[in-house]
Design an enzyme around this catalytic site. Structure first.
Site, PDB file in Angstrom:
ATOM      1  N   TYR A  74     -44.568 -17.569  44.623  1.00 20.28           N
ATOM      2  CA  TYR A  74     -43.496 -18.535  45.059  1.00 20.28           C
ATOM      3  C   TYR A  74     -42.272 -17.811  44.441  1.00 20.28           C
ATOM      4  CZ  TYR A  74     -42.969 -20.156  40.334  1.00 20.28           C
ATOM      5  OH  TYR A  74     -42.787 -20.187  38.904  1.00 20.28           O
ATOM      6  N   ARG A  99     -38.222  -9.683  45.076  1.00 20.53           N
ATOM      7  CA  ARG A  99     -39.215  -9.979  44.098  1.00 20.53           C
ATOM      8  C   ARG A  99     -40.486 -10.859  44.999  1.00 20.53           C
ATOM      9  NH1 ARG A  99     -38.043 -13.637  39.132  1.00 20.53           N
ATOM     10  NH2 ARG A  99     -37.881 -15.521  40.732  1.00 20.53           N
ATOM     11  N   ARG A 101     -64.777 -20.932  50.430  1.00 20.43           N
ATOM     12  CA  ARG A 101     -64.601 -20.579  49.271  1.00 20.43           C
ATOM     13  C   ARG A 101     -65.527 -19.375  49.021  1.00 20.43           C
ATOM     14  NH1 ARG A 101     -66.120 -21.125  43.874  1.00 20.43           N
ATOM     15  NH2 ARG A 101     -64.505 -21.512  42.437  1.00 20.43           N
ATOM     16  N   LYS A 151     -45.007 -13.253  40.255  1.00 21.50           N
ATOM     17  CA  LYS A 151     -44.526 -14.838  40.479  1.00 21.50           C
ATOM     18  C   LYS A 151     -45.538 -15.723  41.174  1.00 21.50           C
ATOM     19  CE  LYS A 151     -40.370 -17.713  40.584  1.00 21.50           C
ATOM     20  NZ  LYS A 151     -40.300 -17.781  39.253  1.00 21.50           N
ATOM     21  N   GLU A 194     -41.122 -14.646  26.688  1.00 19.28           N
ATOM     22  CA  GLU A 194     -40.280 -15.198  27.333  1.00 19.28           C
ATOM     23  C   GLU A 194     -40.437 -16.744  27.310  1.00 19.28           C
ATOM     24  OE1 GLU A 194     -40.766 -14.426  31.462  1.00 19.28           O
ATOM     25  OE2 GLU A 194     -42.738 -14.191  31.459  1.00 19.28           O
TER      26      GLU A 194
END
Length: 284
Positions: free
Chosen positions: A32, A51, A99, A147, A179
């Protein structure tokens, strides 16, 4: 009611649906980006898209959307929701399939979801009073540079911190800060050096981080990219975080100890003002 975008369609948020077999649901198999909007314009959009491409590549995910296509969707959502200030959230999933851990033979169309969130970014109360944070051991997986939507640990520790009266959490490994729960972390030393952890797999390669460091160097501020210790944080003159939703936010207390004077510092205030000014000049 907001208009959102789900897999090729703009529709009211209460009509939005995704499959229970989307791998984002089953495996958190999605990446995301969140892009800030001020004055109806997008900040650092090109950086966020670059990114996004990197995250997709690192997870062997198919790229099916051009930057221009994504920009058009962003702008349409901003217009449809009359968004002047806030955020546009974008999520790309690996797609829908039965799945199975193994996705090597998967031939599915990637999912694409976007929505807006109205939020005060410029007049952020945290920027005025400063954040109170707690320190927690960093137990995330070792690819924090990607991310992904797998944010369970960050959600857990941030929620616990909120219950304890703190604003956020900074994470640490081996005595050194990595962070924040959803932001990059910095200290300012007595001689006004800005110190933040160097880019690696240990931290997210923040788009706002890069923009803020560029602004700092442009204004002849000394930037040092290295890990700093918990002791250095506690004895720092100032501390702050950066993120797309927070811009530059001061940190004035860590656990039960004040940072510096216990008030937002001069360097942090200057960086925030200069970053906002620079970002508004290049907004699209």
């Amino acid at each position: 009611m907001r208009t959102v975008y789900v897999n090729g369609t703009f529709l009211p948020e209460d009509q939005a649906q995704i499959s229970i077999f989307d791998r984002a649901v089953l495996f958190a198999d999605a990446v995301y980006e969140v892009t800030a909007v001020v004055g109806g314009k997008l900040l650092d959009f090109d950086g966020h898209m670059a990114r996004l491409r990197r995250s997709l590549k690192e997870l062997d995910m198919v790229e099916r959307f051009s930057d221009q296509e994504l920009l058009k969707i962003h702008r349409s959502l901003i217009e449809k929701n009359t968004l002047q200030e806030g955020l546009v959230y974008l999520q790309v999933t690996r797609g829908v399939a039965d799945r199975d851990f193994d996705f090597s033979r998967l031939d599915a169309d990637p999912g694409l979801i976007l929505f807006t969130q109205a939020k005060d970014l410029i007049n952020n109360p945290l920027a005025e009073r400063g954040q109170c944070i707690t320190l927690v051991e960093d137990l995330r997986w070792a690819r924090s540079d990607i991310k992904t939507v797998q944010l369970l640990y960050s959600s857990l520790v941030k929620s616990r911190a909120s219950e304890a009266g703190a604003d956020d959490v900074w994470l640490h490994r081996d005595g050194k800060v990595t962070e924040g729960s959803s932001n990059n972390a910095y200290i300012v030393t007595d001689n006004n050096e800005i110190i933040t952890r160097e880019l690696s797999r240990d931290i997210l390669h923040g788009i706002t981080r890069q923009a803020v460091l560029n602004v700092a160097r442009l204004h002849q501020m000394k930037v040092v990219e290295r890990a700093f210790t918990i002791e250095e944080l506690r004895s720092a003159k100032e501390a702050f975080s950066t993120s797309a939703s927070g811009f530059v936010n001061p940190v004035v207390r860590v656990d039960d100890q004040e940072i510096g004077t216990g008030q937002p510092g001069i360097v942090t205030k200057l960086l925030r003002a200069n970053y906002i000014a620079a970002s508004l000049r290049t907004a699209i």
